[in-house]
Design an enzyme around this catalytic site. Sequence first.
Site, short mmCIF file in Angstrom:
data_model
loop_
_atom_site.label_atom_id
_atom_site.label_comp_id
_atom_site.label_asym_id
_atom_site.label_seq_id
_atom_site.Cartn_x
_atom_site.Cartn_y
_atom_site.Cartn_z
N SER A 167 -70.65 -38.52 100.68
CA SER A 167 -71.46 -38.05 101.80
C SER A 167 -71.93 -36.63 101.51
O SER A 167 -72.56 -36.41 100.48
CB SER A 167 -70.67 -38.14 103.11
OG SER A 167 -71.49 -37.81 104.21
N THR A 168 -71.60 -35.67 102.36
CA THR A 168 -72.08 -34.29 102.18
C THR A 168 -71.68 -33.75 100.81
O THR A 168 -70.51 -33.75 100.45
CB THR A 168 -71.50 -33.38 103.29
OG1 THR A 168 -71.77 -33.97 104.56
CG2 THR A 168 -72.12 -32.00 103.22
N HIS A 193 -74.12 -41.60 102.12
CA HIS A 193 -74.73 -41.44 103.44
C HIS A 193 -76.10 -40.78 103.30
O HIS A 193 -76.19 -39.60 102.96
CB HIS A 193 -73.84 -40.58 104.34
CG HIS A 193 -72.50 -41.20 104.64
ND1 HIS A 193 -71.41 -40.47 105.07
CD2 HIS A 193 -72.08 -42.49 104.56
CE1 HIS A 193 -70.39 -41.28 105.25
NE2 HIS A 193 -70.77 -42.51 104.94
N MET A 287 -67.75 -35.28 104.70
CA MET A 287 -67.05 -35.00 105.95
C MET A 287 -66.63 -36.30 106.62
O MET A 287 -67.30 -37.32 106.48
CB MET A 287 -67.97 -34.20 106.88
CG MET A 287 -67.28 -33.61 108.08
SD MET A 287 -66.14 -32.29 107.62
CE MET A 287 -65.47 -31.88 109.23
N ASP A 290 -64.87 -41.88 106.55
CA ASP A 290 -65.45 -43.13 106.08
C ASP A 290 -64.96 -43.44 104.67
O ASP A 290 -65.00 -42.58 103.79
CB ASP A 290 -66.98 -43.04 106.10
CG ASP A 290 -67.65 -44.38 105.82
OD1 ASP A 290 -67.04 -45.42 106.10
OD2 ASP A 290 -68.80 -44.37 105.35
#
Length: 347
Positions: A167-168, A193, A287, A290
């Site tokens: 993700s991030t 993501h 973050m 997930d």
Amino acid sequence: MKKHTVIVVDDQKSVRSMVKRWIESDANWEVIGEASNPYEARDLIVEKQPEVMTLDVHMPGMDGIVFLKKLLPQYPMPVIMFSSSTTEGAGITLEALEAGAFDYVTKPTGTQESLTEAKEDLLSKLYESLNYNVNQLSNIKNNNSTLSKNSNSKTTFKRKLMLIGSSTGGTTALRKLLNDVDETFPPILIAQHMPENFTALFAQRLNSDLKVRVIEAKDKELLQNGHVYIAPGNYHLGIQKLGTEYYTRITQTDKKNGHRPSVDVLFESAAEQEIAGSSIAIILTGMGSDGATGLLKLKNKGCLTIGQNKETCVVYGMPKAAYESGAVLYQVSLDDMVEKIKEIASL
């Protein structure tokens, strides 16, 4: 109570006012300055020392990407970009992430729903930014330009599938990781993501730079060695067995953990297959949590699991949640990850 501080950079006063209202609707945040161009922003940063900056990607006088490249080495901080969801906007945003931007928020289209969504996304990412490992900014250039240390070493893989969730900070981490991957690697499926338009462009950019074929996944594509399949934005990616072969599975079922694509959907899909016990699964920077549940299911089926360590994560959220749940067998730095994959590939 001391508030967290932000400066807002956008050439349109109406947009700056809207973003300020959004930010200050949360009592923990305060906008301590507004700038209409990068030059004003630079002076504000020196004077006010904000914790976070929001930045429009399209700026007069100086391109937002150039501004980031000049700014961040001197004043490392999380920068949240405002981006349009167009292909052009996606391209600029990916460049911004490669230049060191923390994350991005897609500009609202004007509907009340899109305004609410953008506001919630911004506030969520402001809180995420408080966990930003700014030490990673010094590695951005290296992450994007490092030549493969292992380009001549070939590995014999007994493991038949690789799965990655991120993700991030993931776009940069994935580029770094995949730089050392060659055609001897098994099929690699990735849930990052990212919204629609962004994933196709991200796949194209990686495909032009790497040794392996990188594509935005479509439904029922045969999984082949030396190929990387990226989950399309707003869809889930999984795997399915048709006959004796394994294929991609693309669905648009409900979001999971607030995400579509979701890392858990990918991991849990693989955990349901016979191939789970002969796979490798990796959870990278991001973050939230997930992927933690799915990674544990994979580990319990005999999958070898790897988590990125805290020191090399932009945000140590997803790997931390997975590690604390007992889902991670090996926790390693991003720099050492391909070596670890090759080390365990024949197990």
